[in-house]
Design a protein around this motif. Structure first.
Motif, PDB file in Angstrom:
ATOM      1  N   ASN A  81       0.842  -1.193   0.000  1.00 34.10           N
ATOM      2  CA  ASN A  81       0.000   0.000   0.000  1.00 34.10           C
ATOM      3  C   ASN A  81       0.885   1.253   0.000  1.00 34.10           C
ATOM      4  OD1 ASN A  81      -1.744   2.220   1.057  1.00 34.10           O
ATOM      5  ND2 ASN A  81      -3.246   0.578   1.267  1.00 34.10           N
ATOM      6  N   PRO A  82       0.614   2.228  -0.883  1.00 34.52           N
ATOM      7  CA  PRO A  82       1.471   3.419  -0.949  1.00 34.52           C
ATOM      8  C   PRO A  82       1.458   4.265   0.320  1.00 34.52           C
ATOM      9  CG  PRO A  82      -0.510   3.699  -2.296  1.00 34.52           C
ATOM     10  CD  PRO A  82      -0.469   2.270  -1.881  1.00 34.52           C
ATOM     11  N   ASP A  83       0.478   4.055   1.203  1.00 40.13           N
ATOM     12  CA  ASP A  83       0.400   4.825   2.445  1.00 40.13           C
ATOM     13  C   ASP A  83       1.248   4.222   3.568  1.00 40.13           C
ATOM     14  OD1 ASP A  83      -1.433   6.465   1.160  1.00 40.13           O
ATOM     15  OD2 ASP A  83      -3.173   5.358   1.901  1.00 40.13           O
ATOM     16  N   VAL A  84       1.794   3.040   3.344  1.00 34.22           N
ATOM     17  CA  VAL A  84       2.575   2.355   4.378  1.00 34.22           C
ATOM     18  C   VAL A  84       4.025   2.803   4.317  1.00 34.22           C
ATOM     19  CG1 VAL A  84       3.461   0.115   5.130  1.00 34.22           C
ATOM     20  CG2 VAL A  84       1.064   0.346   4.488  1.00 34.22           C
ATOM     21  N   GLN A  85       4.556   3.204   5.473  1.00 34.08           N
ATOM     22  CA  GLN A  85       5.942   3.649   5.552  1.00 34.08           C
ATOM     23  C   GLN A  85       6.846   2.523   6.038  1.00 34.08           C
ATOM     24  OE1 GLN A  85       5.839   7.242   7.986  1.00 34.08           O
ATOM     25  NE2 GLN A  85       5.390   8.477   6.177  1.00 34.08           N
ATOM     26  N   LEU A  86       8.136   2.720   5.888  1.00 34.50           N
ATOM     27  CA  LEU A  86       9.112   1.726   6.323  1.00 34.50           C
ATOM     28  C   LEU A  86       9.004   1.439   7.812  1.00 34.50           C
ATOM     29  CD1 LEU A  86      12.342   2.900   4.475  1.00 34.50           C
ATOM     30  CD2 LEU A  86      11.246   0.677   4.199  1.00 34.50           C
ATOM     31  N   PRO A  87       9.126   0.173   8.225  1.00 34.72           N
ATOM     32  CA  PRO A  87       9.191  -0.121   9.666  1.00 34.72           C
ATOM     33  C   PRO A  87      10.440   0.505  10.261  1.00 34.72           C
ATOM     34  CG  PRO A  87       9.007  -2.138   8.359  1.00 34.72           C
ATOM     35  CD  PRO A  87       9.250  -1.034   7.403  1.00 34.72           C
ATOM     36  N   ILE A  88      10.354   0.934  11.494  1.00 30.99           N
ATOM     37  CA  ILE A  88      11.512   1.522  12.170  1.00 30.99           C
ATOM     38  C   ILE A  88      11.579   1.019  13.605  1.00 30.99           C
ATOM     39  CG2 ILE A  88      11.517   3.642  10.781  1.00 30.99           C
ATOM     40  CD1 ILE A  88      10.181   5.054  13.201  1.00 30.99           C
ATOM     41  N   PHE A  89      12.780   1.032  14.172  1.00 32.06           N
ATOM     42  CA  PHE A  89      12.947   0.813  15.609  1.00 32.06           C
ATOM     43  C   PHE A  89      12.872   2.184  16.280  1.00 32.06           C
ATOM     44  CE2 PHE A  89      15.136  -3.103  14.196  1.00 32.06           C
ATOM     45  CZ  PHE A  89      14.437  -4.012  14.969  1.00 32.06           C
ATOM     46  N   SER A  90      12.155   2.268  17.390  1.00 31.99           N
ATOM     47  CA  SER A  90      12.035   3.538  18.105  1.00 31.99           C
ATOM     48  C   SER A  90      12.141   3.293  19.603  1.00 31.99           C
ATOM     49  CB  SER A  90      10.698   4.220  17.783  1.00 31.99           C
ATOM     50  OG  SER A  90       9.609   3.471  18.284  1.00 31.99           O
ATOM     51  N   ALA A  91      12.403   4.359  20.332  1.00 33.27           N
ATOM     52  CA  ALA A  91      12.522   4.257  21.785  1.00 33.27           C
ATOM     53  C   ALA A  91      11.927   5.499  22.420  1.00 33.27           C
ATOM     54  CB  ALA A  91      13.981   4.114  22.194  1.00 33.27           C
ATOM     55  N   ASP A  92      11.267   5.314  23.573  1.00 36.29           N
ATOM     56  CA  ASP A  92      10.795   6.444  24.362  1.00 36.29           C
ATOM     57  C   ASP A  92      10.977   6.093  25.838  1.00 36.29           C
ATOM     58  OD1 ASP A  92       8.666   4.788  25.114  1.00 36.29           O
ATOM     59  OD2 ASP A  92       7.267   5.686  23.681  1.00 36.29           O
ATOM     60  N   ALA A  93      10.406   6.904  26.713  1.00 31.29           N
ATOM     61  CA  ALA A  93      10.596   6.694  28.151  1.00 31.29           C
ATOM     62  C   ALA A  93      10.043   5.355  28.626  1.00 31.29           C
ATOM     63  CB  ALA A  93       9.940   7.835  28.920  1.00 31.29           C
ATOM     64  N   ASP A  94       9.088   4.796  27.862  1.00 32.58           N
ATOM     65  CA  ASP A  94       8.459   3.543  28.273  1.00 32.58           C
ATOM     66  C   ASP A  94       9.161   2.302  27.744  1.00 32.58           C
ATOM     67  OD1 ASP A  94       6.415   4.864  29.696  1.00 32.58           O
ATOM     68  OD2 ASP A  94       5.313   5.207  27.833  1.00 32.58           O
TER      69      ASP A  94
END
Length: 359
Positions: free
Chosen positions: A27-40
């Motif tokens: 789907n053209p609306d789907v972006q690349l998966p990414i690793f992310s981090a926050d306080a949780d």
């Protein structure tokens, strides 16, 4: 039989976002998966962005929490990202795109995220909401794994059991639905201005599971990451659940909805289920014409059915074949292709309220 016994309710908010939350990697609306981090903590996430030209499309982020991850494991996870071949995922299949990832845990995380809410998982959700209606325990649903497998149309072997491959597949699906969170923002009026309320929910949460014969080694998380086991029974909580006794925001599906999986067929090719769910979603977003008809851009139909290739003739054939299947099953009473503005084609659907309807 009471008329309401021929249908079962599915939460309206869930129905509205199912097509967006389950958008495929093509789907053209789907972006690349990414690793992310926050306080949780740490997450693997993927966003489906909204189309500004369609009021029925919202931005949805699906994410998987990386629990009990050390700083070193986090670095190892991030290094695995370089081995994700998204071009191969879209051109040759997700398994091909993930074959260079050596860490089985990371590979299965990517697989769960990239295939989230495929039509087999949607069929599981419909099974659970039907069970919720039958059991009358609100959002809590108890079910036997074999009953679920039978509802999906799978056959037992000569020994009376289901194959390891099938049980593994369902285990992966259940855990993906349990662990993958959906994040979306809803507009919220704040005084004279507009703000947003961010919602974070899983489709379901596994509360407990049962093993029939002990001693038998079974660990839910290990089964997902390292083995191929399925428990014999589960209790799950439906995180999206506003049935008739709550807000009344729901869509009624026919009891005889076909959730059986075609043997040897990939869940991504179940266009009939995709179209049915998309029609149900649009019924919640749009104001129905005369209470049972709806006009949808052909462009959005093709996009949400993953008919996105350059072979427009093939895509059109699949779309109309799928529409005819739903007509044959009585979900659609009438359908017409109509010219729209700016050379955009619209398709008019008259929905059978006996098979699919809003509250």
């Amino acid at each position: 039989m009471n008329k309401e016994d021929t249908v079962f309710p599915v939460d309206g908010q869930l129905v509205m976002i199912l097509p967006r939350a389950g958008a495929s990697i093509t789907n053209p609306d789907v972006q690349l998966p990414i690793f992310s981090a926050d306080a949780d903590g740490y997450y693997l996430e993927m966003q489906v962005v909204s189309d500004p030209n369609d009021k029925c499309e919202v931005a949805v982020t699906r994410r998987v929490s990386l629990e009990n991850v050390s700083a070193q494991e986090w670095q190892d996870f991030c290094s695995q990202y370089a081995h994700l071949d998204l071009t191969n995922c879209t051109d040759q299949g997700i398994s091909k795109g993930l074959e260079k990832i050596q860490d089985i845990r990371v590979k299965r995380l990517f697989m769960a995220l990239l295939t989230f809410l495929n039509t087999r998982q949607v069929a599981i959700i419909l099974f659970l909401y039907k069970q919720a209606r039958d059991q009358g325990n609100g959002r809590l649903v108890n079910f036997r794994s074999n009953d679920l497998l039978e509802s999906l149309g799978y056959s037992r072997g000569k020994d009376g059991s289901f194959t390891t491959r099938l049980r593994s597949q369902i285990n992966q699906d259940l855990f993906a639905l349990h662990r993958t969170e959906l994040m979306l923002a809803q507009p919220l009026k704040k005084g004279t201005g507009m703000g947003a309320k961010v919602m974070v929910k899983s489709i379901l949460r596994i509360r407990d599971y049962e093993i029939d014969n002990l001693p038998r080694d079974f660990d839910l998380a290990k089964a997902v990451y390292y083995t191929y086991k399925l428990a014999d029974a589960y209790t799950v909580a439906l995180e999206f659940f506003d049935g008739p006794e709550r807000t009344g925001d729901y869509v009624l599906f026919s009891n005889n909805i076909d959730t059986k999986q075609k043997q040897g067929n990939n869940a991504k090719n179940d266009y009939k289920m995709k179209l049915l769910v998309y029609l149900a979603s649009r019924m919640k977003w749009d104001k129905l014409i005369d209470g049972q008809s709806i006009l949808i851009s052909k462009q959005y139909l093709l996009k949400n059915l993953d008919l996105l290739g350059s072979n427009s003739s093939r895509n059109n054939q699949i779309l109309w074949r799928t529409i005819e299947e739903l007509q044959a099953e009585g979900y659609i009473l009438d359908v017409q292709e109509l010219p729209g503005k700016r050379k955009m084609t619209n398709i008019y659907f008259q929905i059978n309220p006996e098979k699919l309807r809003q509250n």
